[in-house]
Design a protein around this motif. Structure first.
Motif, PDB file in Angstrom:
ATOM      1  N   ASP A  72     -13.072  56.422  10.715  1.00 31.85           N
ATOM      2  CA  ASP A  72     -12.699  55.312  11.584  1.00 31.85           C
ATOM      3  C   ASP A  72     -13.139  55.512  13.028  1.00 31.85           C
ATOM      4  OD1 ASP A  72     -11.499  53.989   9.460  1.00 31.85           O
ATOM      5  OD2 ASP A  72      -9.540  54.907   9.835  1.00 31.85           O
ATOM      6  N   ALA A  73     -13.171  56.755  13.492  1.00 31.89           N
ATOM      7  CA  ALA A  73     -13.547  57.034  14.873  1.00 31.89           C
ATOM      8  C   ALA A  73     -15.067  57.002  15.021  1.00 31.89           C
ATOM      9  CB  ALA A  73     -13.013  58.400  15.294  1.00 31.89           C
ATOM     10  N   LEU A  74     -15.529  56.737  16.241  1.00 33.49           N
ATOM     11  CA  LEU A  74     -16.962  56.793  16.513  1.00 33.49           C
ATOM     12  C   LEU A  74     -17.451  58.227  16.327  1.00 33.49           C
ATOM     13  CD1 LEU A  74     -17.319  54.665  19.774  1.00 33.49           C
ATOM     14  CD2 LEU A  74     -17.946  53.991  17.450  1.00 33.49           C
ATOM     15  N   VAL A  75     -18.567  58.387  15.644  1.00 33.83           N
ATOM     16  CA  VAL A  75     -19.161  59.701  15.448  1.00 33.83           C
ATOM     17  C   VAL A  75     -20.282  59.836  16.480  1.00 33.83           C
ATOM     18  CG1 VAL A  75     -20.319  61.258  13.844  1.00 33.83           C
ATOM     19  CG2 VAL A  75     -18.546  59.710  13.020  1.00 33.83           C
ATOM     20  N   THR A  76     -19.885  60.236  17.679  1.00 32.53           N
ATOM     21  CA  THR A  76     -20.837  60.422  18.767  1.00 32.53           C
ATOM     22  C   THR A  76     -21.403  61.841  18.714  1.00 32.53           C
ATOM     23  OG1 THR A  76     -19.056  61.070  20.258  1.00 32.53           O
ATOM     24  CG2 THR A  76     -19.696  58.738  20.266  1.00 32.53           C
ATOM     25  N   PRO A  77     -22.568  62.056  19.310  1.00 33.58           N
ATOM     26  CA  PRO A  77     -23.129  63.405  19.331  1.00 33.58           C
ATOM     27  C   PRO A  77     -22.187  64.395  20.019  1.00 33.58           C
ATOM     28  CG  PRO A  77     -24.789  61.800  19.955  1.00 33.58           C
ATOM     29  CD  PRO A  77     -23.481  61.075  19.903  1.00 33.58           C
ATOM     30  N   CYS A  78     -22.167  65.627  19.503  1.00 33.84           N
ATOM     31  CA  CYS A  78     -21.369  66.692  20.121  1.00 33.84           C
ATOM     32  C   CYS A  78     -21.965  67.027  21.490  1.00 33.84           C
ATOM     33  CB  CYS A  78     -21.331  67.918  19.221  1.00 33.84           C
ATOM     34  SG  CYS A  78     -22.898  68.825  19.125  1.00 33.84           S
ATOM     35  N   GLY A  79     -21.295  67.859  22.230  1.00 37.60           N
ATOM     36  CA  GLY A  79     -21.767  68.232  23.560  1.00 37.60           C
ATOM     37  C   GLY A  79     -23.152  68.847  23.552  1.00 37.60           C
ATOM     38  N   GLY A  80     -23.380  69.783  22.626  1.00 36.37           N
ATOM     39  CA  GLY A  80     -24.694  70.421  22.546  1.00 36.37           C
ATOM     40  C   GLY A  80     -25.794  69.424  22.219  1.00 36.37           C
ATOM     41  N   CYS A  81     -25.510  68.497  21.314  1.00 34.68           N
ATOM     42  CA  CYS A  81     -26.520  67.497  20.949  1.00 34.68           C
ATOM     43  C   CYS A  81     -26.741  66.492  22.077  1.00 34.68           C
ATOM     44  CB  CYS A  81     -26.143  66.801  19.649  1.00 34.68           C
ATOM     45  SG  CYS A  81     -26.440  67.862  18.215  1.00 34.68           S
ATOM     46  N   ARG A  82     -25.696  66.211  22.834  1.00 35.36           N
ATOM     47  CA  ARG A  82     -25.885  65.329  23.995  1.00 35.36           C
ATOM     48  C   ARG A  82     -26.903  65.943  24.942  1.00 35.36           C
ATOM     49  NH1 ARG A  82     -20.289  62.192  25.145  1.00 35.36           N
ATOM     50  NH2 ARG A  82     -19.652  62.102  22.980  1.00 35.36           N
ATOM     51  N   GLN A  83     -26.809  67.248  25.158  1.00 38.00           N
ATOM     52  CA  GLN A  83     -27.765  67.919  26.036  1.00 38.00           C
ATOM     53  C   GLN A  83     -29.152  67.959  25.406  1.00 38.00           C
ATOM     54  OE1 GLN A  83     -26.965  68.934  29.245  1.00 38.00           O
ATOM     55  NE2 GLN A  83     -29.181  69.122  29.437  1.00 38.00           N
ATOM     56  N   LYS A  84     -29.233  68.158  24.098  1.00 40.24           N
ATOM     57  CA  LYS A  84     -30.533  68.162  23.422  1.00 40.24           C
ATOM     58  C   LYS A  84     -31.190  66.787  23.520  1.00 40.24           C
ATOM     59  CE  LYS A  84     -29.379  71.790  20.072  1.00 40.24           C
ATOM     60  NZ  LYS A  84     -28.029  72.131  20.546  1.00 40.24           N
ATOM     61  N   ILE A  85     -30.417  65.731  23.287  1.00 47.64           N
ATOM     62  CA  ILE A  85     -30.956  64.372  23.417  1.00 47.64           C
ATOM     63  C   ILE A  85     -31.411  64.148  24.850  1.00 47.64           C
ATOM     64  CG2 ILE A  85     -30.399  61.907  23.330  1.00 47.64           C
ATOM     65  CD1 ILE A  85     -28.390  62.657  21.031  1.00 47.64           C
ATOM     66  N   ARG A  86     -30.610  64.594  25.809  1.00 45.11           N
ATOM     67  CA  ARG A  86     -30.928  64.418  27.227  1.00 45.11           C
ATOM     68  C   ARG A  86     -32.257  65.056  27.592  1.00 45.11           C
ATOM     69  NH1 ARG A  86     -32.705  64.624  31.658  1.00 45.11           N
ATOM     70  NH2 ARG A  86     -31.571  64.539  33.629  1.00 45.11           N
ATOM     71  N   GLU A  87     -32.538  66.214  27.017  1.00 51.02           N
ATOM     72  CA  GLU A  87     -33.772  66.940  27.314  1.00 51.02           C
ATOM     73  C   GLU A  87     -35.007  66.091  27.027  1.00 51.02           C
ATOM     74  OE1 GLU A  87     -35.943  70.387  28.537  1.00 51.02           O
ATOM     75  OE2 GLU A  87     -33.787  69.984  28.659  1.00 51.02           O
ATOM     76  N   PHE A  88     -34.924  65.234  26.020  1.00 55.09           N
ATOM     77  CA  PHE A  88     -36.081  64.476  25.566  1.00 55.09           C
ATOM     78  C   PHE A  88     -35.922  62.968  25.773  1.00 55.09           C
ATOM     79  CE2 PHE A  88     -35.850  68.417  23.117  1.00 55.09           C
ATOM     80  CZ  PHE A  88     -37.077  68.969  23.450  1.00 55.09           C
ATOM     81  N   SER A  89     -34.987  62.569  26.606  1.00 57.37           N
ATOM     82  CA  SER A  89     -34.744  61.143  26.795  1.00 57.37           C
ATOM     83  C   SER A  89     -35.236  60.667  28.149  1.00 57.37           C
ATOM     84  CB  SER A  89     -33.252  60.842  26.645  1.00 57.37           C
ATOM     85  OG  SER A  89     -32.539  61.369  27.751  1.00 57.37           O
ATOM     86  N   THR A  90     -35.167  59.365  28.321  1.00 56.46           N
ATOM     87  CA  THR A  90     -35.423  58.709  29.593  1.00 56.46           C
ATOM     88  C   THR A  90     -34.178  57.889  29.909  1.00 56.46           C
ATOM     89  OG1 THR A  90     -36.284  56.641  28.669  1.00 56.46           O
ATOM     90  CG2 THR A  90     -37.866  58.464  28.938  1.00 56.46           C
TER      91      THR A  90
END
Length: 139
Positions: A88-106
């Motif tokens: 039922d809850a949003l399955v958002t990226p964990c903290g580590g994955c947020r940083q990994k996504i950030r590394e390659f995002s705009t």
């Protein structure tokens, strides 16, 4: 007339890749299956699933798997990413994955949080990880 926020257009191909990946996750310990799929500005797509092991909770997240496949192919930018999980809850990226996504995002990278029915929430990188630290901070 007030401009209403525009609903994101669902990329059905990425959505189905994330869904298929979630179904292939290896999660015998948590029983929490996650899939991810991303597309680069060049139109290349990559997917990943979470993979656990007996040294639980040590393992690999779905987002990390997709990003690793992207980098292995020589790509370095995420245009949008779909992250899918159950519950039922949003399955958002964990903290580590947020940083990994950030590394390659705009700033324009879209993170779509999904369940098996569709997109539940779309976030910009700034919404997902405000005041983030990235490669430009090192220069």
């Amino acid at each position: 007339m007030v401009n209403e926020p525009k609903e994101p257009t669902m990329n059905m191909s990425l959505f189905e890749m994330a869904k298929s990946s979630m179904g292939k996750a290896y999660a015998p310990y948590s029983k929490f299956f996650v899939g991810a799929a991303l597309v680069t500005p060049n139109g290349k797509t990559f997917a990943g699933c979470n993979v656990e092991n007996a040294a639980y909770p040590e393992g690999v997240c779905a987002e990390a798997g997709a990003i690793s496949a992207m980098v292995l192919d020589g790509e370095t930018k995420i245009q949008e990413i779909y992250v899918m999980g159950q519950g039922d809850a949003l399955v958002t990226p964990c903290g580590g994955c947020r940083q990994k996504i950030r590394e390659f995002s705009t700033p324009d990278t879209q993170i779509h949080v999904c369940d098996s029915e569709g997109i539940r929430k779309t976030l910009s990188m700034e919404e997902l990880l405000p005041f983030s630290f990235g490669p430009e901070n090192l220069g």
